[in-house]
Scaffold this motif. Structure first.
Motif, PDB file in Angstrom:
ATOM      1  N   THR A 220      -3.376  14.794  -4.462  1.00 60.82           N
ATOM      2  CA  THR A 220      -2.071  14.929  -3.589  1.00 60.82           C
ATOM      3  C   THR A 220      -2.388  14.677  -2.252  1.00 60.82           C
TER       4      THR A 220
ATOM      5  N   THR B 151      -3.664   8.167  -4.060  1.00 58.51           N
ATOM      6  CA  THR B 151      -4.308   7.308  -3.187  1.00 58.51           C
ATOM      7  C   THR B 151      -4.411   5.725  -4.064  1.00 58.51           C
ATOM      8  N   VAL B 152      -4.836   5.911  -5.422  1.00 57.92           N
ATOM      9  CA  VAL B 152      -4.582   4.738  -6.438  1.00 57.92           C
ATOM     10  C   VAL B 152      -4.272   5.300  -7.757  1.00 57.92           C
TER      11      VAL B 152
ATOM     12  N   ARG C 182       0.789  -1.277   0.084  1.00 65.14           N
ATOM     13  CA  ARG C 182      -0.052  -0.054   0.007  1.00 65.14           C
ATOM     14  C   ARG C 182       0.795   1.148  -0.039  1.00 65.14           C
ATOM     15  N   PRO C 183       0.581   2.334  -0.730  1.00 57.31           N
ATOM     16  CA  PRO C 183      -0.984   2.473  -1.247  1.00 57.31           C
ATOM     17  C   PRO C 183      -1.381   1.979  -2.719  1.00 57.31           C
TER      18      PRO C 183
ATOM     19  N   THR D 119      -7.530   7.631  -8.674  1.00 57.43           N
ATOM     20  CA  THR D 119      -8.545   8.503  -7.780  1.00 57.43           C
ATOM     21  C   THR D 119      -8.586   9.598  -8.030  1.00 57.43           C
TER      22      THR D 119
ATOM     23  N   LEU E   6       0.553   2.277  -5.838  1.00 55.32           N
ATOM     24  CA  LEU E   6       0.418   3.169  -6.684  1.00 55.32           C
ATOM     25  C   LEU E   6       1.464   2.872  -7.992  1.00 55.32           C
TER      26      LEU E   6
ATOM     27  N   GLY F 259     -13.524  10.849  -4.800  1.00 56.21           N
ATOM     28  CA  GLY F 259     -13.216   9.475  -4.578  1.00 56.21           C
ATOM     29  C   GLY F 259     -13.208   8.303  -5.337  1.00 56.21           C
TER      30      GLY F 259
END
Length: 334
Positions: free
Chosen positions: A298, A301-302, A278-279, A320, A281, A324
């Protein structure tokens, strides 16, 4: 596990040095910027399935806010302009597209989720590929050869043909499938032998070559994409994935322990993958080293890359957004 990577490749566990100057097409980019791809008004989020070797065409789709049963609106972006594509069924996927904009894919029967017939998309029109009532089309090359699988066998629809040909399974394999096809006709695929997955290459001269795991016999391997003799994939040991790049020219492989898998590779052997931890990227690996790709927000997250151009200047995937949700994006690199 580290969440950011040094500029060099010293951290990568190299099984053998991989350089292929004949395939080099451009100097590696040093930075990338990200921008969202346009969405149809009835989409609430979107993602990318694949991209062509020039970066002109990006394939993917979007979902309505009240999406049910994996119903999806498919589309092709041509230089950033969206063209919606109708594909029957549900859980529609456009698995590959060539530089002419011809794409191939799959979908499922509503309710049963069995695979429908494989699809080819030409000029925005979806047509069933002949000779297979249930299966998938996974790759297409510049010549128009198409590969896929169904009923436990890898198949190829050669350009201009009207019927698929089965590809011989590796010795002892119970099942096999095709994942991609290179412009010289080399086919990349997978097989299952006694419950253990493996990666196989069918050469145009008929040779069947299995790609060994660089992590040893206790691990297994999977592969995603093939380009100009380079293969992107993963090796899994003790439920942990490690990105792998194979060089078909000399049979060597390089592992990238920071990455869980390699999603695509271009003609220079540069790869895109995703962090092992995680995360999760997206990471871009060139001859200059490893680059963490920016997201729409920034901190990111994905982010995930699903396709890249041969010159390494255009990448496509999803990230993302501020809402969200995941949205289709393109990275431009210089």
């Amino acid at each position: 596990m580290n969440r950011f990577f040094s500029a060099g490749l010293a951290a990568a566990a190299t099984v053998a040095l991989l350089t292929n100057p004949a395939n080099a097409v451009a100097a590696p980019p040093k930075a990338c910027i990200v921008a969202p791809l346009p969405e149809a008004p009835n989409w609430s989020y979107s993602n990318v399935d694949s991209a062509d070797p020039t970066g002109r065409f990006v394939a993917g789709g979007g979902y309505p806010a009240d999406a049910v049963d994996f119903n999806r609106f498919s589309g092709l972006w041509d230089n950033g302009q969206l063209r919606e594509v109708a594909i029957p069924g549900t859980h529609q996927m456009i698995n590959d597209v060539n530089s002419s904009g011809t794409a191939v894919g799959q979908s499922n029967v509503p309710d049963t989720f069995e695979l429908m017939t494989p699809w080819v998309i030409v000029d925005g029109r979806t047509t069933a590929l002949p000779g297979m009532a249930s299966g998938t089309a996974t790759g297409i090359n510049e010549r128009g050869d198409i590969v896929g699988h169904g009923h436990g066998d890898a198949v190829i629809w050669k350009a201009g043909s009207t019927w698929p040909q089965k590809l011989e399974r590796p010795p002892g394999a119970e099942h096999a499938g095709a994942a991609d096809i290179d412009d010289d006709g080399t086919v990349l695929g997978w097989f299952d032998r006694a419950g253990k997955p493996g990666v196989v290459v069918w050469r145009p001269d008929g040779r069947i070559v299995e790609l060994a795991s660089p992590l040893g016999p206790s691990s297994f391997v999977g592969a995603s994409r093939l380009r100009d003799g380079w293969v992107a994939g993963t090796a899994v040991e003790a439920l942990t994935g490690t990105a792998v790049r194979w060089n078909l020219a000399d049979g060597t492989a390089t592992t990238y322990p920071h990455l869980g898998f390699a999603a695509d590779v271009n003609g220079s052997g540069w790869i895109v993958g995703q962090q092992a931890d995680r995360p999760y990227l997206a990471v871009y690996v060139t001859d200059n080293g490893e680059m963490l790709l920016p997201g729409l927000v920034t901190p990111a997250t994905v982010t995930e890359v699903k396709g890249m151009s041969d010159d390494g200047r255009r990448l496509a995937g999803h990230a993302t957004g501020k809402d969200g949700n995941v949205h289709a994006v393109r990275w431009t690199c210089e």
